[in-house]
Design a protein around this motif. Structure first.
Motif, PDB file in Angstrom:
ATOM      1  N   CYS A  22     -39.856  57.696 -13.517  1.00 42.10           N
ATOM      2  CA  CYS A  22     -38.418  57.847 -13.598  1.00 42.10           C
ATOM      3  C   CYS A  22     -37.874  59.187 -12.715  1.00 42.10           C
ATOM      4  O   CYS A  22     -38.726  60.054 -12.573  1.00 42.10           O
ATOM      5  N   VAL A  23     -36.726  59.206 -12.524  1.00 38.92           N
ATOM      6  CA  VAL A  23     -36.072  60.379 -11.903  1.00 38.92           C
ATOM      7  C   VAL A  23     -35.340  61.097 -12.845  1.00 38.92           C
ATOM      8  O   VAL A  23     -34.580  60.740 -13.515  1.00 38.92           O
ATOM      9  N   LYS A  29     -25.275  62.639 -15.831  1.00 45.74           N
ATOM     10  CA  LYS A  29     -25.478  61.544 -15.085  1.00 45.74           C
ATOM     11  C   LYS A  29     -25.818  60.242 -15.752  1.00 45.74           C
ATOM     12  O   LYS A  29     -25.480  59.177 -15.300  1.00 45.74           O
ATOM     13  N   HIS A  30     -26.528  60.291 -16.685  1.00 45.03           N
ATOM     14  CA  HIS A  30     -26.806  59.384 -17.825  1.00 45.03           C
ATOM     15  C   HIS A  30     -25.609  58.575 -18.205  1.00 45.03           C
ATOM     16  O   HIS A  30     -25.653  57.636 -18.142  1.00 45.03           O
ATOM     17  N   ILE A  31     -24.780  59.488 -18.716  1.00 47.61           N
ATOM     18  CA  ILE A  31     -23.481  59.061 -19.190  1.00 47.61           C
ATOM     19  C   ILE A  31     -22.560  58.184 -18.106  1.00 47.61           C
ATOM     20  O   ILE A  31     -22.135  57.077 -18.241  1.00 47.61           O
ATOM     21  N   ASP A  32     -22.675  58.944 -17.027  1.00 49.69           N
ATOM     22  CA  ASP A  32     -21.855  58.123 -15.648  1.00 49.69           C
ATOM     23  C   ASP A  32     -22.489  56.717 -15.343  1.00 49.69           C
ATOM     24  O   ASP A  32     -21.902  55.758 -15.076  1.00 49.69           O
ATOM     25  N   TYR A  96     -31.522  55.119 -33.458  1.00 48.92           N
ATOM     26  CA  TYR A  96     -31.783  55.414 -32.052  1.00 48.92           C
ATOM     27  C   TYR A  96     -30.358  55.737 -31.600  1.00 48.92           C
ATOM     28  O   TYR A  96     -29.373  55.143 -32.076  1.00 48.92           O
ATOM     29  N   ILE A  97     -30.481  56.749 -30.484  1.00 44.01           N
ATOM     30  CA  ILE A  97     -29.124  56.755 -29.632  1.00 44.01           C
ATOM     31  C   ILE A  97     -29.735  56.060 -28.379  1.00 44.01           C
ATOM     32  O   ILE A  97     -30.728  56.276 -27.969  1.00 44.01           O
ATOM     33  N   ILE A  98     -28.955  54.933 -28.114  1.00 45.15           N
ATOM     34  CA  ILE A  98     -29.544  54.079 -27.093  1.00 45.15           C
ATOM     35  C   ILE A  98     -28.570  54.021 -25.990  1.00 45.15           C
ATOM     36  O   ILE A  98     -27.393  53.705 -26.149  1.00 45.15           O
ATOM     37  N   PHE A  99     -28.926  54.198 -24.763  1.00 44.41           N
ATOM     38  CA  PHE A  99     -28.282  54.296 -23.413  1.00 44.41           C
ATOM     39  C   PHE A  99     -28.468  52.978 -22.877  1.00 44.41           C
ATOM     40  O   PHE A  99     -29.653  52.716 -22.231  1.00 44.41           O
ATOM     41  N   GLY A 100     -27.684  52.065 -22.902  1.00 49.43           N
ATOM     42  CA  GLY A 100     -27.933  50.739 -22.217  1.00 49.43           C
ATOM     43  C   GLY A 100     -27.159  50.419 -21.180  1.00 49.43           C
ATOM     44  O   GLY A 100     -26.102  50.683 -20.775  1.00 49.43           O
ATOM     45  N   CYS A 121     -36.729  55.601 -18.976  1.00 48.48           N
ATOM     46  CA  CYS A 121     -35.953  56.121 -17.843  1.00 48.48           C
ATOM     47  C   CYS A 121     -34.403  56.604 -18.067  1.00 48.48           C
ATOM     48  O   CYS A 121     -33.913  57.502 -17.557  1.00 48.48           O
ATOM     49  N   ASP A 122     -33.850  55.980 -19.139  1.00 48.59           N
ATOM     50  CA  ASP A 122     -32.587  55.974 -19.620  1.00 48.59           C
ATOM     51  C   ASP A 122     -32.670  57.465 -20.643  1.00 48.59           C
ATOM     52  O   ASP A 122     -34.033  57.671 -21.050  1.00 48.59           O
ATOM     53  N   ALA A 123     -31.688  57.839 -21.097  1.00 45.93           N
ATOM     54  CA  ALA A 123     -31.665  58.826 -21.996  1.00 45.93           C
ATOM     55  C   ALA A 123     -31.903  58.496 -23.652  1.00 45.93           C
ATOM     56  O   ALA A 123     -31.616  59.163 -24.509  1.00 45.93           O
ATOM     57  N   THR A 124     -32.344  57.085 -23.729  1.00 42.77           N
ATOM     58  CA  THR A 124     -32.408  56.609 -25.224  1.00 42.77           C
ATOM     59  C   THR A 124     -33.467  57.577 -25.948  1.00 42.77           C
ATOM     60  O   THR A 124     -34.623  57.843 -25.500  1.00 42.77           O
TER      61      THR A 124
END
Length: 144
Positions: A22-23, A29-32, A96-100, A121-124
Motif C-alpha cells: 500500500c502507498v 486523497k482517499h476521499i478523492d 465500520y467506516i468503509i471507503f469503497g 490500502c483504503d481508509a476503511t
C-alpha cells in the motif's frame, strides 16, 4: 545444496507479486479516489471462490453515507481474503467506516449496483468518532 542456493533467490523475487503493498495517502486523497464512503454494521459474510482469488462478500446495513449518488439501506462490500491480497478483515456484528470503490479485484472488473470493493490500502476502519468528525467537516452526510 548448490541447486537450492540457485532456487532461493528466484523464489524470493517470484513471491514479491503475491504480497500486498500500500502507498500512504492523506484522508483528502482517499476521499478523492473513492466512489463511496459509508458508515454501517456488517450483518453477514460469505466466502466467494473465483478462478484466481478467494474473496469475501459482506452484507452491510448502512447507517449513513458520504460521497455517493444514492446508496440503499443494505449494500454488499467485497474484499480479499487477506494474507497478501490486501483483503480487509471485517467482523460480523461490528460497525465500520468503509471507503469503497466500484472497481473489483482486477483492473478491468466492475461490480453490480450497491456493491463496493475495499481493502486494507483504503481508509476503511472500525467505526471511529474522530474519523466521523473529520468526514462531517469535509462532506455532507446522507441517509439511505
Amino acid at each position: 545444496m548448490k541447486h537450492l542456493l540457485l532456487i532461493i533467490p528466484f523464489l524470493c523475487v517470484a513471491n514479491q507479486g503475491f504480497f500486498c503493498s500500500c502507498v500512504y495517502q492523506t484522508l483528502d486523497k482517499h476521499i478523492d479516489y473513492t466512489d463511496a464512503i459509508l458508515v454501517g454494521d456488517v450483518i453477514s459474510s460469505r466466502e466467494v471462490t473465483g478462478r484466481i482469488y478467494i474473496r469475501y462478500e459482506y452484507t452491510v446495513k448502512v447507517k449513513h453515507y458520504y460521497k455517493a449518488k444514492q446508496i440503499e439501506k443494505v449494500v454488499k462490500v467485497v474484499s480479499g481474503a487477506g494474507g497478501g491480497d490486501c483483503g480487509y478483515p471485517f467482523t460480523v456484528g461490528k460497525s465500520y467506516i468503509i471507503f469503497g470503490t466500484k472497481s473489483g479485484l482486477t483492473k478491468d472488473s466492475t461490480l453490480p449496483a450497491n456493491t463496493f470493493y475495499t481493502s486494507i490500502c483504503d481508509a476503511t476502519i472500525p467505526f471511529d468518532a474522530e474519523m466521523q468528525q473529520k468526514l462531517n467537516k469535509r462532506l455532507t452526510r446522507k441517509y439511505p
